[in-house]
Design an enzyme around this catalytic site. Structure first.
Site, PDB file in Angstrom:
ATOM      1  N   CYS A 104       0.857  -1.203   0.000  1.00  0.00           N
ATOM      2  CA  CYS A 104      -0.035   0.031  -0.091  1.00  0.00           C
ATOM      3  C   CYS A 104       0.912   1.170  -0.062  1.00  0.00           C
ATOM      4  CB  CYS A 104      -0.997   0.025   1.327  1.00  0.00           C
ATOM      5  SG  CYS A 104      -0.062  -0.602   2.676  1.00  0.00           S
ATOM      6  N   HIS A 128      -3.018   6.300   4.599  1.00  0.00           N
ATOM      7  CA  HIS A 128      -1.636   6.612   4.712  1.00  0.00           C
ATOM      8  C   HIS A 128      -1.267   7.791   4.377  1.00  0.00           C
ATOM      9  CE1 HIS A 128      -1.341   2.164   5.899  1.00  0.00           C
ATOM     10  NE2 HIS A 128      -0.624   1.696   4.717  1.00  0.00           N
TER      11      HIS A 128
END
Ligand code: A2P
Length: 339
Positions: free
Chosen positions: A131, A244
């Site tokens: 990710c 994130h």
């Protein structure tokens, strides 16, 4: 492709990413004629909704892939190592979200906005990058193509959903524990995650970096097909559930202004520039959560090196960082007549 769609399996359908894979298939109206939901024996009896019907979760076994044309995996590296080849041998194209196959030279590592053509050379298994790598390469690719990138220094601020459903529960429970004056119970992470952060994602390696940090180095090199690009990563877990964030400094080959970078990124697929300092306009995890874009802001000159640029990049780690990227790879194969 069959007229009414493909026979699709989601492995790890009850997990944080697998669950979202099902949702993203539905949202994007991916053509599915039959959806098979696979998880461990613990999940027998559970159902998940898909286009208005409830589908029962089945136990993953070696025979699960008969007739399956597309299998999306997100049940951890061990499951992918064992079952992805079984699914591929049964005739499915596997898109794997785990770490198991990413660095295998025969397995393409694909971000559709960055290296779509790599997907076409698969021999049954295609890997989704990590990710934190996905959002970084989506944001950097337009700059890489325009002026070249020699070096990347990145620090990540990573949400707990990347660790899975139990980690989300751990953060929520610890917040309640602390607020109600109890000692926080730790099960998943090496430290309390509520009201804390730690630079420790995945095991530490002999070189002093964590596994997550070396994933960012090796996967970026593979996706950019550039073994020479220099990268130093520090990956940090923070008490955020979805999204994130990354502080990224790059050294480009040729000089480029922040204005030009904003123009390049504005025109890039999958990227949204939010860079309006007068209105506190920069990306934050809460604005990325639930969206598929990679958000970029705080674009500025890094005066500490020649041709230096600094920026802040945020994306929903389980959407673009995992489930959406996997479904986009499947869409890419479909559009090129390869599914
Ligand atoms: P289950 O819910 O039955 O344990 P997460 O990353 O959010 O923790 O999710 C992991 C996913 O992987 C879940 O769907 C989980 O299913 C699945 N999984 C874990 N171990 C196995 C296994 N041995 N066989 C099949 N699926 C598994």
């Amino acid at each position: 492709m069959e007229l009414n769609g493909l026979k699709v399996a989601v492995v790890g359908a009850t997990g944080a990413v697998g669950n979202l894979m099902v949702k993203v298939l539905e949202e994007r109206a991916f053509p599915v004629s039959r959806l098979t939901l696979l998880a461990s024996a613990r999940s027998i009896g559970k159902t998940l909704g898909f286009h208005g019907s409830e589908i029962a979760v089945e136990e993953l076994v070696e025979d699960s892939f008969e007739g399956i044309q597309l299998a999306l995996f997100s049940a951890g590296g061990g499951i992918s190592k064992k079952f992805a080849p079984i699914a591929a041998r049964a005739g499915a194209v596997v898109i794997d979200n785990s770490n198991a196959w990413r660095m295998d030279p025969k397995v393409p590592l694909v971000v559709p906005e960055v290296n779509p053509d790599a997907a076409l050379s698969h021999s049954g298994i295609i890997a989704n990058p990590n990710c934190s790598t996905i959002q970084m390469v989506v944001a950097l690719k337009p700059i890489y193509d325009a002026v070249g990138i020699r070096r990347i220094v990145v620090t990540t601020f990573q949400a707990v959903s990347g660790t899975g459903k139990r980690a989300i529960e751990e953060l929520r429970a610890q917040v309640l524990d602390v607020m109600q004056g109890r000692e926080a119970v730790r099960q998943i992470y090496p430290h309390q995650i509520a009201f804390n952060c730690f630079p420790h994602i995945g095991p530490f390696l002999e070189n002093g970096f964590s596994e997550e940090e070396m994933k960012m180095v090796n996967e970026t090199r593979k996706v950019f097909e550039d073994a020479k690009i220099r990268i130093c990563a520090t990956t940090v877990r923070i008490p955020v559930i979805y999204g994130h964030s990354e502080s990224i400094n790059i050294e480009t080959e040729k000089p480029v202004s922040p204005e030009e970078v904003r123009r390049l990124l504005d025109a890039a697929p999958g990227v949204r520039v939010i860079d309006d300092l007068s209105n506190a306009g920069y990306p934050v995890p809460l604005s990325a959560a639930g969206t598929d874009d990679t958000l970029v802001g705080r674009i500025r000159i890094d005066p500490s090196v020649e041709n230096g640029l600094a920026m802040w990049v945020v994306a929903d780690n389980i959407r673009k960082g995992a489930a959406t990227n996997a479904v986009q790879i499947a869409e890419l194969l479909l559009s090129r007549g390869r599914l």
